[in-house]
Design a protein around this motif. Structure first.
Motif, PDB file in Angstrom:
ATOM      1  N   GLY A   1       0.869  -1.200   0.091  1.00 47.95           N
ATOM      2  CA  GLY A   1       0.122  -0.056   0.000  1.00 47.95           C
ATOM      3  C   GLY A   1       0.644   1.320   0.009  1.00 47.95           C
ATOM      4  O   GLY A   1       0.151   2.351   0.475  1.00 47.95           O
ATOM      5  N   LEU A   2       2.037   1.092  -0.297  1.00 51.65           N
ATOM      6  CA  LEU A   2       2.721   2.365  -0.396  1.00 51.65           C
ATOM      7  C   LEU A   2       2.486   3.326  -1.558  1.00 51.65           C
ATOM      8  O   LEU A   2       2.051   2.854  -2.417  1.00 51.65           O
ATOM      9  CB  LEU A   2       4.488   2.149  -0.607  1.00 51.65           C
ATOM     10  CG  LEU A   2       5.106   1.542   0.597  1.00 51.65           C
ATOM     11  CD1 LEU A   2       6.493   1.333   0.294  1.00 51.65           C
ATOM     12  CD2 LEU A   2       4.834   2.346   1.937  1.00 51.65           C
ATOM     13  N   PRO A   3       2.325   4.735  -1.353  1.00 49.81           N
ATOM     14  CA  PRO A   3       2.020   5.446  -2.406  1.00 49.81           C
ATOM     15  C   PRO A   3       2.911   5.536  -3.955  1.00 49.81           C
ATOM     16  O   PRO A   3       3.991   4.985  -3.625  1.00 49.81           O
ATOM     17  CB  PRO A   3       2.147   6.962  -1.720  1.00 49.81           C
ATOM     18  CG  PRO A   3       2.508   6.651  -0.413  1.00 49.81           C
ATOM     19  CD  PRO A   3       2.857   5.410  -0.221  1.00 49.81           C
ATOM     20  N   ASP A   4       2.274   5.766  -4.985  1.00 50.42           N
ATOM     21  CA  ASP A   4       2.991   5.679  -6.234  1.00 50.42           C
ATOM     22  C   ASP A   4       4.418   6.443  -6.068  1.00 50.42           C
ATOM     23  O   ASP A   4       5.458   5.736  -6.479  1.00 50.42           O
ATOM     24  CB  ASP A   4       2.080   6.319  -7.251  1.00 50.42           C
ATOM     25  CG  ASP A   4       1.132   5.418  -7.599  1.00 50.42           C
ATOM     26  OD1 ASP A   4       1.063   4.246  -7.247  1.00 50.42           O
ATOM     27  OD2 ASP A   4       0.151   5.742  -8.620  1.00 50.42           O
ATOM     28  N   GLY A   5       4.434   7.509  -5.696  1.00 55.62           N
ATOM     29  CA  GLY A   5       5.717   8.270  -5.544  1.00 55.62           C
ATOM     30  C   GLY A   5       6.680   7.671  -4.763  1.00 55.62           C
ATOM     31  O   GLY A   5       7.944   7.423  -5.122  1.00 55.62           O
ATOM     32  N   ILE A   6       6.468   6.796  -3.537  1.00 64.29           N
ATOM     33  CA  ILE A   6       7.435   6.259  -2.746  1.00 64.29           C
ATOM     34  C   ILE A   6       7.812   4.797  -3.376  1.00 64.29           C
ATOM     35  O   ILE A   6       9.160   4.678  -3.361  1.00 64.29           O
ATOM     36  CB  ILE A   6       6.917   5.652  -1.649  1.00 64.29           C
ATOM     37  CG1 ILE A   6       6.316   6.953  -0.779  1.00 64.29           C
ATOM     38  CG2 ILE A   6       7.733   5.130  -0.789  1.00 64.29           C
ATOM     39  CD1 ILE A   6       7.625   8.054  -0.007  1.00 64.29           C
ATOM     40  N   VAL A   7       7.064   4.169  -4.275  1.00 61.68           N
ATOM     41  CA  VAL A   7       7.223   3.125  -4.944  1.00 61.68           C
ATOM     42  C   VAL A   7       8.102   3.217  -5.962  1.00 61.68           C
ATOM     43  O   VAL A   7       9.366   2.711  -6.006  1.00 61.68           O
ATOM     44  CB  VAL A   7       5.857   2.383  -5.480  1.00 61.68           C
ATOM     45  CG1 VAL A   7       6.152   1.327  -6.403  1.00 61.68           C
ATOM     46  CG2 VAL A   7       5.056   1.945  -4.430  1.00 61.68           C
ATOM     47  N   LEU A   8       7.885   4.529  -6.734  1.00 59.25           N
ATOM     48  CA  LEU A   8       8.847   4.919  -7.959  1.00 59.25           C
ATOM     49  C   LEU A   8      10.160   5.291  -7.482  1.00 59.25           C
ATOM     50  O   LEU A   8      11.211   4.779  -7.941  1.00 59.25           O
ATOM     51  CB  LEU A   8       8.275   5.930  -8.841  1.00 59.25           C
ATOM     52  CG  LEU A   8       9.011   6.428  -9.864  1.00 59.25           C
ATOM     53  CD1 LEU A   8       9.129   5.551 -11.037  1.00 59.25           C
ATOM     54  CD2 LEU A   8       8.650   8.048 -10.377  1.00 59.25           C
TER      55      LEU A   8
END
Ligand SMILES: NC(=O)c1ccc[n+]([C@@H]2O[C@H](COP(=O)([O-])OP(=O)(O)OC[C@H]3O[C@@H](n4cnc5c(N)ncnc54)[C@H](OP(=O)(O)O)[C@@H]3O)[C@@H](O)[C@H]2O)c1
Length: 286
Positions: A238-245
């Motif tokens: 469930g990490l936000p897109d920005g953190i995943v990227l």
């Protein structure tokens, strides 16, 4: 007078703390968005100026009477180059003589998986050079402080799950970078120089796991999944897109040995050995 931007942030706070041990408070100014965050500096006699990288007029006013500006790179990736250009343009307009910029040291940005995130540091360097301002580039390595972020607070229990392969990083402690930056700002002879500021050795995440194992008194493992599996896992929790990227690209950059090169310039400006892996991890996890 020396002005430090980003002085409410972690690096900027350290730079100003060290500057205060070297030059009188009335020769130091800071640029912040929220003056309340640096009320203690104001009480010490530091000139607090409010301004925003998005607002050129506020920057021009803030730079009045300033000789040297330390531009601490923005932590907001939304048009970061535009923000930096505003600072550079305003500094030139206000008659600033010398700009110092916290850049990055990286093997080859054109071949790096981190190009989408970090190419703007090199664009900023080029823009500063083209401005005609005297410059000094503080080309910082990855902070040791990103290690706890990448391995997680429960790492002694969970082991390391991070897609960095056997890639090595010449991590530098943020406080060491702050201290060296203050030493550079407060001294002379840095005109039109680029300083790669790295730790004294490069470490893989397997070595991080080995040191953590010694601290924990039990084996802390390291597993480096393929990039796609790593990304899927980060999304699943469930990490936000920005953190995943950001996590996926930094892991790929490290695997690519983008931050492997070791340089002695940080040690030179500290006048001592920089913090090493064992010292850093003991300070966090012991
Ligand atoms: N080498 C590395 O491993 C590494 C790791 C992380 C970051 N960095 C880079 O190094 C920089 C300094 O690191 P740090 O740890 O000190 O970061 P930080 O604690 O997040 O501080 C960032 C500073 O930038 C200021 N800022 C952000 N947007 C601004 C704007 N529009 N106008 C004026 N000020 C603005 C923030 O002000 P507010 O207090 O108002 O938010 C804060 O003072 C980061 O911004 C980032 O570019 C490097």
């Amino acid at each position: 007078m020396i002005l430090v931007t980003g002085a409410s942030g972690q690096l900027g706070t350290g730079v100003v703390e060290h500057l205060l041990t070297k030059i009188p408070a009335n020769e130091i100014a800071v640029l912040v968005r929220d003056a309340q965050k640096v009320a203690t500096l104001q009480a010490k006699g530091v000139s607090v100026r409010t301004g925003d990288y998005h607002d050129v007029a506020s920057l021009q006013t803030a730079f009045d009477g300033i000789d040297k500006v330390l531009l601490i790179s923005s932590n907001d990736f939304n048009n970061r180059i535009g923000q930096h250009k505003n600072v550079i343009d305003a500094a030139k307009e206000a008659g600033v003589k010398h700009i110092f910029y916290t850049s990055v040291t990286l093997k080859d940005i054109e071949q790096s998986p981190l190009k989408p995130l970090l190419a703007d540091h090199y664009q900023t360097e080029e823009y500063i050079k083209a401005s005609g301002l005297t410059y000094t580039f503080l080309q910082n390595s990855l902070y040791f402080e990103v290690v706890p972020m990448f391995v997680g607070a429960q790492v002694l229990e969970t082991g390391i799950y991070f897609a960095a392969g056997e890639g090595k990083v010449a991590f530098a402690a943020r406080q060491d970078l702050a201290e060296a930056t203050a030493n550079i700002l407060a001294s002379t002879g840095h005109e039109n120089k680029a300083y790669p500021l790295t730790g004294a050795a490069a470490y893989s995440f397997a070595e991080v796991a080995q040191v953590l194992s010694v601290i924990a008194g039990k084996t802390v493992g390291y597993h480096s999944p393929e990039s796609g599996e790593f990304e899927g896992f980060l999304r699943q929790i469930g990490l936000p897109d920005g953190i995943v990227l950001m996590s996926v690209l930094f892991a790929a950059g490290i695997k690519n040995n983008d931050f492997e090169a070791v340089d002695t310039t940080l040690e030179h400006f500290l006048g001592r050995k920089p913090t090493d892996l064992k010292q850093f991890l003991q300070g966090i996890f012991a």
